[in-house]
Design a protein around this motif. Structure first.
Motif, PDB file in Angstrom:
ATOM      1  N   ASP A   7       0.830  -1.198   0.000  1.00  0.00           N
ATOM      2  CA  ASP A   7       0.000   0.000   0.000  1.00  0.00           C
ATOM      3  C   ASP A   7       0.866   1.251   0.000  1.00  0.00           C
ATOM      4  O   ASP A   7       2.028   1.218   0.420  1.00  0.00           O
TER       5      ASP A   7
ATOM      6  N   SER B 196      -3.380  -0.558  -2.048  1.00  0.00           N
ATOM      7  CA  SER B 196      -4.252   0.619  -2.054  1.00  0.00           C
ATOM      8  C   SER B 196      -3.440   1.897  -1.894  1.00  0.00           C
ATOM      9  O   SER B 196      -2.292   1.868  -1.461  1.00  0.00           O
TER      10      SER B 196
ATOM     11  N   GLY C  95      -5.667  -1.911  -5.561  1.00  0.00           N
ATOM     12  CA  GLY C  95      -6.640  -1.879  -4.466  1.00  0.00           C
ATOM     13  C   GLY C  95      -7.517  -0.646  -4.566  1.00  0.00           C
ATOM     14  O   GLY C  95      -7.888  -0.207  -5.655  1.00  0.00           O
ATOM     15  N   ASP C  96      -7.826  -0.077  -3.412  1.00  0.00           N
ATOM     16  CA  ASP C  96      -8.683   1.105  -3.324  1.00  0.00           C
ATOM     17  C   ASP C  96      -7.858   2.382  -3.417  1.00  0.00           C
ATOM     18  O   ASP C  96      -6.661   2.387  -3.152  1.00  0.00           O
TER      19      ASP C  96
ATOM     20  N   GLU D 246      -5.825   2.914 -14.209  1.00  0.00           N
ATOM     21  CA  GLU D 246      -6.703   1.836 -13.756  1.00  0.00           C
ATOM     22  C   GLU D 246      -6.718   1.760 -12.230  1.00  0.00           C
ATOM     23  O   GLU D 246      -5.670   1.770 -11.595  1.00  0.00           O
ATOM     24  N   VAL D 247      -7.915   1.688 -11.672  1.00  0.00           N
ATOM     25  CA  VAL D 247      -8.106   1.434 -10.245  1.00  0.00           C
ATOM     26  C   VAL D 247      -8.967   0.192 -10.144  1.00  0.00           C
ATOM     27  O   VAL D 247     -10.110   0.186 -10.617  1.00  0.00           O
ATOM     28  N   ALA D 248      -8.427  -0.862  -9.541  1.00  0.00           N
ATOM     29  CA  ALA D 248      -9.113  -2.160  -9.531  1.00  0.00           C
ATOM     30  C   ALA D 248     -10.291  -2.221  -8.573  1.00  0.00           C
ATOM     31  O   ALA D 248     -11.221  -3.002  -8.788  1.00  0.00           O
ATOM     32  N   ARG D 249     -10.283  -1.405  -7.532  1.00  0.00           N
ATOM     33  CA  ARG D 249     -11.360  -1.494  -6.538  1.00  0.00           C
ATOM     34  C   ARG D 249     -12.073  -0.163  -6.410  1.00  0.00           C
ATOM     35  O   ARG D 249     -12.336   0.496  -7.392  1.00  0.00           O
ATOM     36  N   ASP D 250     -12.358   0.261  -5.203  1.00  0.00           N
ATOM     37  CA  ASP D 250     -13.181   1.445  -4.948  1.00  0.00           C
ATOM     38  C   ASP D 250     -12.357   2.727  -4.944  1.00  0.00           C
ATOM     39  O   ASP D 250     -11.167   2.719  -4.644  1.00  0.00           O
TER      40      ASP D 250
END
Length: 141
Positions: free
Chosen positions: A76, A94, A110-111, A124-128
């Protein structure tokens, strides 16, 4: 409520426990991790500006001015910046923290949770994405 004398003693004991951790904090005027270099543990950085073109195998905790991440962070990223955070590389975990400007042109696995004046996501953002911002631009496909 803890009396003032004990509160001071607890504070001194707490900071004494942190002494070994603080000794590992990197504090140059400018932090640069070149493309062929790697940190094989968490990196704690306090610098006027920072550039990561290499690999950090762990988390990156950073307080700095301008921050550029063009390499890889396998953990992170925790950031505090009075300037900008630009990610053109890869953060496998994240991204959390605060910066005046946040630009994501690379990838985050991650986020993203940031407080910023301006957030621009062209990567690109894979999560929230959780953001407190003055303006937000999302232009990835």
């Amino acid at each position: 409520m803890i009396p003032n004398g004990r509160r001071i003693l607890l504070s001194v004991a707490f900071f004494a426990m942190l002494a070994p951790v603080v000794a590992d904090v990197l504090t140059p005027a400018i932090y640069i991790l070149e493309a062929e270099e790697a940190e094989d543990e968490d990196a704690y950085v306090a610098a006027s500006s920072a550039r990561v073109d290499g690999t950090i195998n762990g988390d990156l905790l950073i307080a700095s001015g301008a921050i550029d991440i063009g390499g890889v962070v396998t953990g992170d990223v925790f950031v505090l910046s009075h300037s900008r955070l630009r990610i053109t590389g890869t953060v496998e975990g994240s991204v959390r923290g605060a910066a005046r400007e946040v630009e994501i042109a690379g990838s985050v696995g991650g986020d993203v949770a940031v407080a910023t004046v301006a957030l621009d996501i062209d990567g690109e953002v894979a999560r929230d994405v959780l953001v407190f911002a003055g303006s937000t631009t999302v232009s990835y496909t």
